[in-house]
Write an enzyme that holds these catalytic residues in place. Structure first.
Site, PDB file in Angstrom:
ATOM      1  N   ASP A  69     -22.711  10.788 -27.889  1.00 52.65           N
ATOM      2  CA  ASP A  69     -21.443  11.536 -27.832  1.00 52.65           C
ATOM      3  C   ASP A  69     -20.618  11.101 -26.624  1.00 52.65           C
ATOM      4  O   ASP A  69     -20.246  11.902 -25.784  1.00 52.65           O
ATOM      5  CB  ASP A  69     -21.705  13.045 -27.800  1.00 52.65           C
ATOM      6  CG  ASP A  69     -22.591  13.459 -26.637  1.00 52.65           C
ATOM      7  OD1 ASP A  69     -23.289  12.588 -26.086  1.00 52.65           O
ATOM      8  OD2 ASP A  69     -22.574  14.641 -26.271  1.00 52.65           O
ATOM      9  N   HIS A 115       3.013   7.306   5.432  1.00 53.68           N
ATOM     10  CA  HIS A 115       1.771   7.959   5.842  1.00 53.68           C
ATOM     11  C   HIS A 115       0.938   7.169   6.840  1.00 53.68           C
ATOM     12  O   HIS A 115       0.102   7.732   7.542  1.00 53.68           O
ATOM     13  CB  HIS A 115       0.915   8.295   4.609  1.00 53.68           C
ATOM     14  CG  HIS A 115       0.247   7.127   3.976  1.00 53.68           C
ATOM     15  ND1 HIS A 115       0.877   6.293   3.084  1.00 53.68           N
ATOM     16  CD2 HIS A 115      -1.015   6.628   4.122  1.00 53.68           C
ATOM     17  CE1 HIS A 115       0.040   5.358   2.683  1.00 53.68           C
ATOM     18  NE2 HIS A 115      -1.124   5.529   3.304  1.00 53.68           N
ATOM     19  N   HIS A 131       0.816  -1.223   0.000  1.00 56.86           N
ATOM     20  CA  HIS A 131       0.000   0.000   0.000  1.00 56.86           C
ATOM     21  C   HIS A 131       0.851   1.275   0.000  1.00 56.86           C
ATOM     22  O   HIS A 131       0.677   2.118  -0.895  1.00 56.86           O
ATOM     23  CB  HIS A 131      -0.956  -0.018   1.182  1.00 56.86           C
ATOM     24  CG  HIS A 131      -1.759   1.238   1.337  1.00 56.86           C
ATOM     25  ND1 HIS A 131      -2.638   1.695   0.368  1.00 56.86           N
ATOM     26  CD2 HIS A 131      -1.795   2.164   2.341  1.00 56.86           C
ATOM     27  CE1 HIS A 131      -3.195   2.821   0.780  1.00 56.86           C
ATOM     28  NE2 HIS A 131      -2.696   3.132   1.967  1.00 56.86           N
ATOM     29  N   ASP A 187      -3.640   8.063  -1.223  1.00 55.70           N
ATOM     30  CA  ASP A 187      -3.997   6.993  -0.294  1.00 55.70           C
ATOM     31  C   ASP A 187      -5.408   6.477  -0.589  1.00 55.70           C
ATOM     32  O   ASP A 187      -5.659   5.268  -0.664  1.00 55.70           O
ATOM     33  CB  ASP A 187      -3.905   7.530   1.135  1.00 55.70           C
ATOM     34  CG  ASP A 187      -4.481   6.569   2.165  1.00 55.70           C
ATOM     35  OD1 ASP A 187      -4.036   5.417   2.207  1.00 55.70           O
ATOM     36  OD2 ASP A 187      -5.376   6.995   2.931  1.00 55.70           O
ATOM     37  N   GLU A 200      -0.400   5.939  12.471  1.00 62.57           N
ATOM     38  CA  GLU A 200      -1.752   5.441  12.763  1.00 62.57           C
ATOM     39  C   GLU A 200      -1.779   3.932  12.978  1.00 62.57           C
ATOM     40  O   GLU A 200      -2.535   3.436  13.827  1.00 62.57           O
ATOM     41  CB  GLU A 200      -2.695   5.810  11.618  1.00 62.57           C
ATOM     42  CG  GLU A 200      -4.138   5.461  11.893  1.00 62.57           C
ATOM     43  CD  GLU A 200      -5.074   5.937  10.793  1.00 62.57           C
ATOM     44  OE1 GLU A 200      -6.287   5.798  10.959  1.00 62.57           O
ATOM     45  OE2 GLU A 200      -4.576   6.447   9.766  1.00 62.57           O
ATOM     46  N   ASP A 201      -0.942   3.170  12.248  1.00 63.29           N
ATOM     47  CA  ASP A 201      -1.072   1.709  12.255  1.00 63.29           C
ATOM     48  C   ASP A 201       0.077   0.970  12.928  1.00 63.29           C
ATOM     49  O   ASP A 201       0.080  -0.257  12.976  1.00 63.29           O
ATOM     50  CB  ASP A 201      -1.205   1.195  10.814  1.00 63.29           C
ATOM     51  CG  ASP A 201      -2.512   1.654  10.173  1.00 63.29           C
ATOM     52  OD1 ASP A 201      -3.462   1.942  10.921  1.00 63.29           O
ATOM     53  OD2 ASP A 201      -2.578   1.725   8.936  1.00 63.29           O
TER      54      ASP A 201
END
Length: 719
Positions: free
Chosen positions: A260, A73, A49, A140, A77-78
């Site tokens: 179109d 990034h 990722h 992301d 957080e993880d």
């Protein structure tokens, strides 16, 4: 294909040969180590990722810090990594971007209503001060959408709606057509899968016809432009699926009636060639009336520039043609990121500057940069400086003007919530009502039955809604109290004659005549006027009690109330056009004869006189009808003196205090009180109360003190 770090490095070095390769590799190793035991729902290593996100950022040619932030990034957080560790290892710039992306990722979007979505878009843009935060977040989101098939159906739908209403419009706002188009299509695929499948199947059935049509038209365009000496790059494509579906919805037609849906793009070297190519297209095919748009002369707000036209073949098949320069195409695909290597032309007229949009203005601020690679590192974005966006505990977003407080938030929820507000929690912590709300705050209002607004709230509330509701309640409450007090004062006046005022009603002719003369509409208006001292309670007595019973007029009841509260009326001031109202100079500002003054009617206390410069005036005069004009009377013997409090900021030097006393004496003013405090910094503060006859004498005293060597400043104090 699985993206490798070398793919990112190769892509970055294509447009930025001087990129810090060591920093990029360091970020790759760091990310691989921190995510080493993590897997995605697809079963792939989590590292896939951040690698994909970084590659997307490299495709729109972002700076090294952005690519590094793309690799990192998710580490805050993880994983157990802290933002302090990121800052120490990779510097403030990278840490700032990662922290911003983390902050946005924590937002919980509970509503999908259109108005709510607009607030969310604005909030996200307003939350960050660096455009790169948004760009990393968009990359992301794009990769997450590309792999959304591994998520449960309910999450697919929720994330698709969020992408459609929040992130795709942000990409459009920033002019990044490349990201916006793919986000729209992916949101359509997972948000409305059945309809997506129908549209996709309908287009697939025409694929062979479409491919041949594109080949033939492109060949004709190449021949015509080359024959006219216009060098151009031509591409043809079937429009994005979401774009086609949007047209079906707008025109309410099935896929079979969409003709179109094929578009051609012509990229030229110059603007002149763009208009030349447009003329050639119209000379070969018949233009569709009303479908010619010139976004070169009039760019869109997101900087998009292009010529658009729709034309019809001899067989009745319409198609669209977009014509733009190579630079315009880069802007259309990459938006603000396209200016990584873009240099604005020298000199911009004032007329042009006025018409340029917010993104182009950002570009102009960076015109003096010598190295174009510095552009995105320095550019800041503050799209909505006057707006703040906050959450309710249930996820609803409310917008306010900058400076708003929890009290404004309470009234925005409901008037009763505001009226009964006793406190607030912001992000789980109790804060005072005067706390200034910030973007992204989660606000919980605490209420208590029986709580009532106070006049102090007018100093706290910042929004028009909250202030108007507070004023309305105060006015109603003040009026109810005033009517009650006025009725009581009137009844006391009547009891002198052993008569009850309650036996008289508004319908009685004497009462109606009294109200007419006073210019009032009802007895309640009369009672309120009595309470404020505008009307004497004896007025009604005189109107209804026989004259022979009024040989001895009692002293005004309201007069006794006021005299008890304030003492005697102040000499030197009177209500304009009236001589019998009780007046007191306000202690908060001690107005001085000669300066502009204003009167404020206090219930049961007569008229309080303030200097117009008094800080309390704005708060007191929230009810316009209680304002009354007052004026200074003539002081024939000059015996009336006024106390003025002065604060002096001075140097701590010997003899200075004596000099100040001497100067005041020379101005024939009397010092009533004086205090001096010295500090270790060789500074001192002197507070003195001086009696003066009028404003001119006060100004002379202040001016004379300011001339003394060692006196830095003299200010009049408002108590």
């Amino acid at each position: 294909m699985v993206r490798r770090f070398e793919d990112i490095l190769e892509r970055v070095q294509e447009y930025n040969p001087n990129a810090d390769v060591d920093l990029l590799r360091k970020a790759y190793v760091f990310s691989a180590r921190e995510h080493r035991d993590q897997k995605r729902r697809s079963g792939e290593p989590y590292l896939v990722h951040p690698l994909e996100v970084s590659y997307i950022l490299a495709e729109i040619k972002l700076d090294t810090a952005s690519i590094v932030a793309g690799l990192l990034h998710d580490v805050v957080e993880d994983t157990l990594t802290t933002i302090e560790t990121v800052r120490e290892t990779f510097g403030d710039d990278v840490a700032h971007i990662v922290a911003g992306v983390t902050k946005i990722s924590k937002l919980k979007f509970a509503s999908s209503e259109q108005a709510e979505a607009e607030n969310l878009r604005k909030m996200i843009l307003a939350m960050v001060d660096d455009i790169r935060v948004i760009l990393v977040k968009l990359a992301d989101r794009l990769h997450n959408m590309r792999t959304l098939e591994h998520m449960p159906a309910d999450k697919q739908n929720r994330i698709a709606i969020e992408t459609k209403e929040i992130y795709a419009p942000i990409a459009h706002r920033l002019g990044i057509g490349r990201l916006k188009s793919e986000l729209d299509d992916l949101a359509f695929r997972y948000g409305e899968p059945e309809i997506f499948e129908q549209v996709t199947h309908g287009l697939s059935a025409r694929r062979k016809i479409n491919d041949q049509f594109i080949h033939d038209i492109r060949g004709r365009l190449e021949d015509e432009l080359a024959g006219s000496g216009i060098e151009a790059e031509i591409t043809g494509r079937v429009k994005a699926i979401h774009s086609i579906y949007r047209k079906m919805k707008e025109q309410k037609i099935p896929i079979d009636e969409v003709y179109d849906y094929v578009a051609f793009r012509i990229q030229t070297r110059t603007v002149k060639d763009c208009y030349g190519a447009l003329g050639i297209v119209h000379s070969v095919w018949r233009p569709v009336p009303g479908r010619i748009k010139d976004y070169i002369a009039m760019p869109k707000p997101n900087m998009y520039q292009s010529l658009h036209t729709s034309v019809m073949t001899d067989k009745g098949h319409p198609f669209e043609v977009q014509i733009r320069t190579h630079d315009m195409h880069r802007v259309a695909e990459e938006g603000i990121a396209a200016h990584w290597q873009y240099k604005e032309r020298d000199g911009v007229s004032s007329d042009e500057a006025d018409k340029m949009t917010w993104l182009r203005q950002i570009l102009e601020w960076q015109q003096d940069l010598k190295d174009p690679r510095d552009f995105l590192e320095l550019v800041k974005i503050d799209l909505f400086p006057e707006e703040v966006y906050c959450f309710t505990p249930k996820g609803k977003v409310l917008s306010f003007r900058a400076g708003a407080t929890p009290l404004d938030f309470a009234y925005a929820i409901h008037t009763e919530v505001g009226q009964q507000c006793v406190g607030a929690k912001v992000n789980g912590k109790i804060v005072p009502l005067k706390y200034t709300l910030a973007n992204g705050d989660i606000v919980e209002i605490m209420t208590q039955t029986g709580r009532q607004p106070s006049r102090d709230w007018l100093n706290i509330a910042q929004t028009g809604r909250a202030r108007s509701k507070i004023r309305a309640w105060l006015n109603a409450n003040e009026r109810a109290g005033s009517i009650s007090l006025g009725r009581e004062l009137t009844e006391k006046a009547f009891r002198k004659y052993k008569v009850s005022s309650r036996q008289f009603t508004q319908d009685d002719p004497p009462i109606q005549e009294m109200l007419r003369k006073l210019g009032l509409n009802s007895l309640d208006d009369y009672y309120a006027a009595v309470a404020y001292g505008k009307v004497s309670p004896e007025t009604m007595v005189t109107a209804v009690v026989p004259d022979d019973s009024l040989e001895v007029k009692p002293e005004s009841v309201v007069g006794r109330v006021v005299r008890k509260a304030l003492g005697r009326a102040e000499r030197g001031v009177k209500v304009s056009g009236m001589d019998d109202m009780l007046i007191a100079l306000s202690k908060c500002c001690n107005p001085v004869r000669g300066e502009n003054i204003i009167g404020y009617i206090s219930r049961g206390k007569g008229v309080a006189v303030h200097s117009v410069q008094c800080p309390n005036v704005k708060q007191l005069l929230y009810e316009a009808e209680r304002r009354i004009d007052v004026e200074w009377t003539v002081d024939k013997d000059g015996s009336t003196l006024f106390d003025v409090k002065l604060i002096l900021d001075v140097e701590d030097r010997q003899g200075l205090l004596a000099k100040i006393v001497s100067v005041v004496s020379l101005e024939k003013a009397n010092i009533r009180n004086i205090e001096a405090n010295t500090y270790e910094t060789a500074d001192a503060k002197i507070v003195m109360v001086v009696s003066v006859a009028d404003r001119k004498q006060m100004e002379r005293v202040i001016k004379s003190i300011r001339r003394i060597k060692g006196v830095r400043e003299v200010e009049r104090a408002w108590r």
